[in-house]
Scaffold this active site. Structure first.
Site, short mmCIF file in Angstrom:
data_model
loop_
_atom_site.label_atom_id
_atom_site.label_comp_id
_atom_site.label_asym_id
_atom_site.label_seq_id
_atom_site.Cartn_x
_atom_site.Cartn_y
_atom_site.Cartn_z
N GLY A 100 -8.66 6.10 -0.22
CA GLY A 100 -9.79 5.47 -0.97
C GLY A 100 -9.20 4.57 -2.49
O GLY A 100 -9.88 5.22 -3.35
N GLY A 101 -7.61 5.28 -2.73
CA GLY A 101 -7.53 4.98 -3.57
C GLY A 101 -7.32 5.54 -5.33
O GLY A 101 -7.85 6.62 -4.95
N THR B 169 -0.41 6.94 3.64
CA THR B 169 0.06 6.06 3.01
C THR B 169 0.63 5.16 3.49
O THR B 169 1.55 5.48 3.10
CB THR B 169 -0.77 6.57 1.70
N ARG C 203 6.12 11.72 -1.34
CA ARG C 203 5.98 10.24 -2.23
C ARG C 203 7.08 9.18 -1.88
O ARG C 203 7.88 9.74 -2.23
CB ARG C 203 6.14 10.17 -3.34
N GLU D 263 0.00 2.45 0.86
CA GLU D 263 -0.74 1.86 0.14
C GLU D 263 -1.72 1.14 0.14
O GLU D 263 -2.98 1.05 0.22
CB GLU D 263 0.39 1.31 -1.27
N THR E 233 -4.73 3.82 3.27
CA THR E 233 -4.31 4.89 3.33
C THR E 233 -5.40 6.43 4.32
O THR E 233 -6.45 5.82 4.91
CB THR E 233 -4.99 5.66 1.97
#
Length: 559
Positions: A464-465, A396, A90, A398, A378
Site C-alpha cells: 500500500g505504499g 514489492t 531492498r 514498487e 507490493t
C-alpha cells in the site's frame, strides 16, 4: 474447459472452515501462491521454505505486485532460540546513480509518473539474494524443491486474475509497453482477460537456472546480462546499471526494531524501512489512552489514531533513510520519554494540523524534509510452520508492474523512484536522497507480535505504499485493543493520515463520521477503495487462524 477447470482449482484452495489450523498456516495474496507454500509446509519445510515457494509463484501470477525482479523485507521468529531477526532485500542504486538523477534540465523534480517507466528507475533487485540468505540459515527443504510449483505453473499455465486483468485494461499506456504487451496480450493484441490461461516459458527457464545455480545464477551470467541489457537499452529513460552492480549486491541480516505496547511486545522492520519505526511510534503514541477510546469506527478512535499517525509521518519523512548512508536516530525515535512528550501534543477534540518533526534524543544529524511518493505494487505474506517459526514478509516491485519492463519472464522494479527527487531541502541534505549503492526509503512494515509470556501471537503486514504504516497499525490496534479476529481486522475501513488531508476509505461508518471530523478541523477526503493487502495469522487456543484482505484475491490456508 481448461479455463473452467483452472478456476475451479483456484476455488478449491479456499478453506471452507474457519476452524483453527493445528500445525501450520500461510496467508498470501493469491490462492496458487498460498498452495505452493502449504505444499512445502506439508513436506516438513520451514516458514522460510514456504515463503520462497510462495514468492516464486507470486512472481508468475501476481507480477504487478512483486517478484524476483524486485525487493523484500522479512521478519522471522525462531522459537528454538527465542530470537527475532530481519532480512533486508531492498534494492540498491547502481554506481551510476546521482543525487540529481530525478531532476530536469532546470533543476526541478520531474513528474513522478514520468520517471517510472524504463531503466533509470530500476534498482539492483534484492529479493532473491535475501531469500537465499534466509534459506541458508532457516531452510529445511532443498533449494531446488522450492521452485517446482512455480516452474510447473509457468509451463502449464495459470488463470489470469481479475486484479491483473483490470490493471491492464484500465491502463492502456502500461499495457502497450513492449515487454508487457508481448507477455500479457491475447492473439488479437488486446490485454489478457480474467480467467485466460497464461503461460510464461521464459520465467520457467529462469527458475530452472536459479533452482540449479542458486542466487548466483541470477546475479551473474545470462540472467544478469538480460537485466543490464534491458536497463541500458530501455525504450524510455535508459539507465546505467552494469553487471558489476548486480554482482556486488548483498542482502543483509539486521536486528529488528522492537517496542512494548501494553502487555505485548512488537517487532518490525528497521531502516532502510521507515515502516517499523512508524508503526511502533503510532502504537506508543496512543498507549496512554484507554483501549475503550481506541475502538475502530468511532469518532474518538479515528481522531486519536489520525493524530498519532501525523506525528509518526512527520518524523518518518525527516529522519529515516539507508543506515549505511545516514545516521538514523532509531533509539531516539522510539525513546519512551520522547514519545510521551510527542503524545502530549494530541488533543482530544481538535486536529493539530500538519505536525512538525520532533527532536529525538541521540539525533546526530540535521536533515531536510523528504518528498517520497511510494506506489502500491507490493504484496505481503505471513507463515507459521510446524516448529512454530513465524515469517512476516512484505515484497514489492514498487509501482504496478514496476518499471513496465521485463527480463527473463519477470518484471523489473522501479524502486529508485522511492528516493526523494529533491536531494536538498531548505539548505539541508535529505536523508533519502539518491546515491550509488544506497537503498531507498520504504514504508513496508512486516510485523510480529508476542504476548505477555513472550510467545508468538500475530504475524501481519500489508502492501500500500506509505499507507502501509496506517494499514498495519490500525489492524494491530483493532486486534490488541478491541479483540478483533484477523478477518474482522483486515476488513475494517481504512483511516490514513500521512500528515496531510485525512483519507477515509468509503464505508457506511467512516462516511458518516466525515462531517464530524471536518468540524474538528480535518481536511477530509473520501476514497472509493484502498489497495491494502493485509495478510494476518494469529495464534489462538488449539492452533492458528488467519485472514486475507477482502480487497485482494488472497487466502489463508493451513492444516
Amino acid at each position: 474447459m481448461k479455463r473452467f477447470a483452472a478456476i475451479v482449482l483456484v476455488l478449491l484452495l479456499i478453506p471452507a472452515s474457519a476452524a483453527p489450523a493445528q500445525r501450520h498456516m500461510i496467508a498470501a495474496a493469491n490462492p496458487l501462491a498460498a498452495e505452493a507454500g502449504l505444499k512445502m509446509l506439508r513436506q516438513g519445510g520451514s516458514a522460510v521454505d514456504a515463503a520462497i515457494a510462495a514468492q516464486a509463484v507470486l512472481t508468475l501470477v501476481e507480477p504487478e505486485s512483486s517478484g524476483i525482479g524486485g525487493g523484500a523485507f522479512m521478519l522471522l521468529f525462531d522459537p528454538a532460540t527465542n530470537k527475532v531477526t530481519s532480512f533486508d532485500g531492498r534494492e540498491t542504486a547502481p554506481a551510476s546513480a546521482k543525487p540529481t538523477m530525478f531532476l530536469d534540465a532546470n533543476g526541478n523534480p520531474r513528474p513522478h509518473r514520468d520517471a517510472i517507466p524504463g531503466g533509470l528507475s530500476v534498482g539492483v533487485p534484492g529479493n532473491l539474494a535475501m531469500l537465499e540468505l534466509a534459506h541458508k540459515k532457516y531452510g529445511k527443504l532443498k533449494w531446488a524443491t522450492l521452485f517446482e510449483p512455480a516452474i510447473k505453473l509457468a509451463e502449464q499455465g495459470f488463470p489470469v486474475t481479475q486484479k491483473l486483468a483490470k490493471l491492464l485494461a484500465n491502463n492502456p499506456d502500461i499495457a502497450a509497453m513492449p515487454d508487457l504487451k508481448r507477455t500479457f496480450a491475447r492473439p488479437d493484441g488486446t490485454p489478457v482477460r480474467a480467467g485466460d490461461i497464461l503461460k510464461n516459458p521464459d520465467l520457467a527457464a529462469t527458475f530452472r537456472k536459479i533452482a540449479k545455480g542458486g542466487a548466483r545464477a541470477f546475479y551473474t551470467g545470462d540472467i544478469a546480462k538480460a537485466i543490464v541489457a534491458k536497463v541500458q537499452h530501455a525504450p524510455v529513460n535508459p539507465g546505467g546499471m552494469t553487471l558489476a552492480d548486480l554482482a556486488r549486491y548483498r542482502a543483509v541480516e539486521r536486528a529488528p526494531v522492537c517496542a512494548t505496547y501494553r502487555v505485548y511486545k512488537l517487532c518490525s522492520m528497521g531502516p532502510p524501512s521507515s515502516g517499523g519505526i512508524a508503526v511502533l511510534q503510532i502504537l506508543k503514541l496512543v498507549e496512554r489512552f484507554p483501549s475503550s477510546a481506541l475502538q475502530p469506527d468511532t469518532l474518538t478512535g479515528v481522531h486519536l489514531f489520525a493524530q498519532a499517525s501525523r506525528l509518526a509521518f512527520a518524523d518518518r519523512n525527516r529522519y529515516v533513510g539507508d543506515p549505511a548512508f545516514v545516521k538514523v536516530p532509531v533509539a531516539g525515535l522510539l525513546n519512551t520519554a520522547y514519545l510521551k512528550d510527542r503524545s502530549a501534543l494530541i488533543g482530544t477534540d481538535r486536529d493539530m494540523g500538519e505536525a512538525l518533526p520532533g527532536t529525538p534524543p541521540m539525533m546526530k544529524a540535521e536533515f531536510g524534509r523528504g518528498d517520497t511518493e511510494e506506489q502500491q505494487g507490493t504484496s505481503h505474506l505471513s507463515v507459521v510452520d510446524d516448529a512454530g517459526r513465524a515469517v512476516s514478509m512484505t515484497t514489492t516491485v514498487e509501482f504496478l508492474l514496476g518499471s513496465e519492463m521485463m527480463a527473463g519472464g519477470f518484471v523489473l522494479n522501479n524502486q529508485l523512484t522511492d528516493f526523494s527527487f529533491v536531494p536538498v531541502q531548505d539548505g539541508k541534505p535529505v536523508a533519502n536522497a539518491p546515491a550509488p549503492g544506497k537503498r531507498p526509503l520504504s514504508a513496508m512494515a512486516p510485523t510480529l507480535v508476542f504476548d505477555k509470556s513472550g510467545k508468538f501471537l500475530i504475524a501481519a503486514g500489508s502492501p500500500g505504499g506509505p499507507a502501509i504504516i496506517d494499514y498495519v497499525a490500525q489492524s494491530l490496534i483493532a486486534m490488541l485493543d478491541s479483540g478483533f479476529d484477523p478477518k474482522k481486522a483486515v476488513a475494517l475501513g481504512h483511516v490514513i493520515e500521512p500528515n496531510g488531508p485525512l483519507l477515509l476509505e468509503k464505508s457506511p461508518v467512516l462516511t458518516g463520521l466525515a462531517p464530524r471530523l471536518a468540524a474538528m478541523g480535518y481536511e477530509v477526503r473520501t476514497l472509493a477503495s484502498e489497495s491494502s493487502g493485509l495478510h494476518v495469522i494469529q495464534r489462538v487456543p488449539g492452533g492458528y487462524i488467519g485472514a486475507a484482505d477482502p480487497r485482494r484475491e488472497g487466502v489463508a490456508v493451513g492444516d
